[in-house]
Design a protein around this motif. Structure first.
Motif, PDB file in Angstrom:
ATOM      1  N   PHE A 267     -32.053 -25.171   2.486  1.00  0.00           N
ATOM      2  CA  PHE A 267     -31.670 -24.946   3.900  1.00  0.00           C
ATOM      3  C   PHE A 267     -30.507 -23.981   2.915  1.00  0.00           C
ATOM      4  N   PHE A 268     -30.320 -23.029   3.378  1.00  0.00           N
ATOM      5  CA  PHE A 268     -28.826 -21.514   2.387  1.00  0.00           C
ATOM      6  C   PHE A 268     -28.667 -20.644   4.232  1.00  0.00           C
ATOM      7  N   GLN A 269     -27.315 -20.947   3.918  1.00  0.00           N
ATOM      8  CA  GLN A 269     -26.314 -19.931   4.960  1.00  0.00           C
ATOM      9  C   GLN A 269     -25.331 -18.620   4.217  1.00  0.00           C
ATOM     10  N   PHE A 270     -25.699 -17.761   4.788  1.00  0.00           N
ATOM     11  CA  PHE A 270     -25.205 -16.217   4.644  1.00  0.00           C
ATOM     12  C   PHE A 270     -24.045 -15.860   6.000  1.00  0.00           C
ATOM     13  N   VAL A 271     -23.321 -15.642   5.571  1.00  0.00           N
ATOM     14  CA  VAL A 271     -22.141 -15.570   6.751  1.00  0.00           C
ATOM     15  C   VAL A 271     -21.470 -14.592   6.462  1.00  0.00           C
ATOM     16  N   THR A 272     -20.822 -13.835   7.547  1.00  0.00           N
ATOM     17  CA  THR A 272     -20.044 -11.737   7.479  1.00  0.00           C
ATOM     18  C   THR A 272     -18.229 -12.434   6.461  1.00  0.00           C
ATOM     19  N   PRO A 273     -17.709 -12.043   6.224  1.00  0.00           N
ATOM     20  CA  PRO A 273     -16.385 -11.906   4.921  1.00  0.00           C
ATOM     21  C   PRO A 273     -15.400 -12.373   6.552  1.00  0.00           C
ATOM     22  N   THR A 274     -15.606 -12.287   8.058  1.00  0.00           N
ATOM     23  CA  THR A 274     -15.224 -12.898   9.027  1.00  0.00           C
ATOM     24  C   THR A 274     -15.213 -13.676   9.873  1.00  0.00           C
ATOM     25  N   SER A 275     -16.282 -14.436   9.052  1.00  0.00           N
ATOM     26  CA  SER A 275     -16.635 -15.720   9.173  1.00  0.00           C
ATOM     27  C   SER A 275     -15.888 -16.430  10.377  1.00  0.00           C
ATOM     28  N   PHE A 276     -15.617 -17.347  11.424  1.00  0.00           N
ATOM     29  CA  PHE A 276     -14.597 -18.265  11.772  1.00  0.00           C
ATOM     30  C   PHE A 276     -14.657 -19.477  10.861  1.00  0.00           C
ATOM     31  N   LEU A 277     -15.143 -19.771   9.784  1.00  0.00           N
ATOM     32  CA  LEU A 277     -15.967 -20.364   8.957  1.00  0.00           C
ATOM     33  C   LEU A 277     -14.385 -20.482   8.033  1.00  0.00           C
ATOM     34  N   PHE A 278     -13.957 -19.376   8.178  1.00  0.00           N
ATOM     35  CA  PHE A 278     -13.048 -19.151   6.919  1.00  0.00           C
ATOM     36  C   PHE A 278     -11.166 -19.337   7.206  1.00  0.00           C
ATOM     37  N   PRO A 279     -10.070 -19.122   6.666  1.00  0.00           N
ATOM     38  CA  PRO A 279      -9.268 -18.397   7.921  1.00  0.00           C
ATOM     39  C   PRO A 279      -9.167 -17.739   7.633  1.00  0.00           C
ATOM     40  N   PRO A 280      -7.932 -17.408   8.522  1.00  0.00           N
ATOM     41  CA  PRO A 280      -8.083 -16.431   9.490  1.00  0.00           C
ATOM     42  C   PRO A 280      -7.926 -15.242   8.685  1.00  0.00           C
ATOM     43  N   GLU A 281      -6.758 -15.381   7.272  1.00  0.00           N
ATOM     44  CA  GLU A 281      -6.290 -14.735   5.859  1.00  0.00           C
ATOM     45  C   GLU A 281      -7.895 -14.267   4.899  1.00  0.00           C
TER      46      GLU A 281
END
Length: 308
Positions: A267-281
Motif C-alpha cells: 500500500f502507498f498513499q500520495f497526497v497533495t501539500p494541502t492534505s488535511f493530514l498535515f497541520p495548517p502551516e
C-alpha cells in the motif's frame, strides 16, 4: 472562550475541522485553498514542476473522469520484489501484529524505520514515471504519506467500516496505490471502485459529507443512484497495481468470503501539500518520510519525501 481554540491531533482548530474538513466537497475545497494560500512559493514550485512532468511524460495515464487506473503485472520492475517481500513480512510478523478496530483488515506490517533506498517499496514510490503519473493527475507534485503492507481476511461480523462505500476525508484529491501481493478474485474481497463522475452524482444526490452521518453508503443506495455500470470490482493476479483517488471515488474492499483466500496488499498513499493530514502551516515538519531525503536526491524526490 478557551474551547474555541481547541485543536485536533492534526493541529487544526476543531470547529473549523468539523465544519470544513468533515463537510461538503465545496467546503473542503475552500478550506484546502486557504491552506494552499499559506504555503505560497513552495506550492507554486510543485505546481510548475507538475506541469513540466505532464508535458514530458505521457505514460500511465489516470483518467480524471474515472479517478483510477489498473495496471497489469509486469508494468513496473519493482513489483515482483514488492510481492515477494510483502508475503515474507506478513509470514514473519503475523503473530506480533496487534488487532486493530477492523476485524477483517490488519495493517502496520511494514516497519517504516527499516525503509532504505534499496527497499523495493521505496524504489517504486520514487520512480520518475510513478511520480509523473500522480503529479499529472493531481496537478501538483505529491507528498508521500504512507507505505505499508496489509492483509484482509474473512471475519464473522457483518460488513462495516471500510467494507462499505465511502470517500476518504484526508484530502480533496489523492492517489493511493494498491499492489496485489496475492491473486485476488471475488472471494478474496477485491477493492471495488466507483468512477469519479458517478461518485460526484452520488455525493450530490445524498448530500454527502466526509466523516459525518451518512459517511458509509450502502450498496443499495449506490445501485439506485448510479446503477451498476460505473462500479468496478478490481480482481487480478499478484502484481496488479491499482492507482485510485479514494477521496473522489467511492470505494470499499476486504469483503473476503468464507473460504476465500486472504488478500495481501502493498500500500502507498500520495497526497497533495494541502492534505488535511498535515497541520495548517504545512507538511514540512510532519511529512513522515522527510528524514529519508538526501542532498544528492533530485529536487523531485526531495519534494515527494516532503523535505522541500
Amino acid at each position: 472562550m478557551k474551547n474555541l481554540f481547541r485543536t485536533n491531533k492534526q493541529g487544526h482548530n476543531k470547529a473549523l475541522w468539523n465544519y470544513f474538513v468533515k463537510g461538503t466537497p465545496r467546503r473542503r475545497q475552500w478550506y484546502a485553498a486557504r491552506l494552499g494560500a499559506k504555503q505560497g512559493a513552495p506550492l507554486d514550485a510543485r505546481q510548475r514542476l507538475a506541469k513540466e512532468l505532464a508535458a514530458s511524460n505521457d505514460s500511465h495515464e489516470i483518467p480524471h473522469r474515472d479517478g483510477f487506473a489498473v495496471l497489469p503485472p509486469g508494468t513496473f520492475p519493482e513489483v515482483d520484489d514488492i510481492v515477494g517481500t510483502a508475503r515474507e513480512i506478513i509470514a514473519a510478523r503475523e503473530s506480533e501484529i496487534t488487532p486493530g478496530n477492523k476485524d477483517f483488515l490488519q495493517q502496520g506490517y511494514l516497519d517504516a524505520a527499516h525503509l532504505s533506498d534499496d527497499s523495493p517499496f521505496l524504489r517504486f514510490a520514487l520512480r520518475d514515471d510513478v511520480i509523473a503519473a500522480i503529479a499529472r493527475y493531481l496537478g501538483v507534485v505529491p507528498v508521500l504519506a504512507k507505505i505499508d503492507v496489509w492483509k484482509s481476511d474473512n471475519a464473522p461480523s457483518q460488513h462495516h467500516a471500510s467494507q462499505l462505500y465511502h470517500c476518504d476525508w484526508d484530502d480533496t484529491t489523492q492517489l493511493k496505490i494498491f499492489i496485489y501481493a496475492s491473486d485476488v478474485d471475488t472471494a478474496s474481497g477485491p477493492l471495488t471502485l466507483m468512477e469519479a463522475e458517478a461518485s460526484d452524482k452520488l455525493r450530490a444526490s445524498i448530500g454527502y459529507t466526509y466523516g459525518r452521518k451518512g459517511y458509509r453508503v450502502s450498496d443499495e443506495v449506490a445501485d439506485r443512484v448510479v446503477g451498476r455500470e460505473p462500479q468496478h470490482e478490481v480482481t487480478g493476479a499478484a502484481g496488479t497495481a491499482v492507482l485510485a483517488d479514494t477521496s473522489r471515488c467511492f470505494h470499499y474492499g476486504s469483503r473476503v468470503q468464507q473460504g476465500g483466500q486472504p488478500r495481501l496488499v502493498g500500500f502507498f498513499q500520495f497526497v497533495t501539500p494541502t492534505s488535511f493530514l498535515f497541520p495548517p502551516e504545512g507538511y514540512k515538519q510532519t511529512a513522515p518520510y522527510r528524514g529519508l531525503a538526501r542532498d544528492d536526491h533530485s529536487e523531485l524526490v526531495r519534494m515527494v519525501l516532503g523535505a522541500v
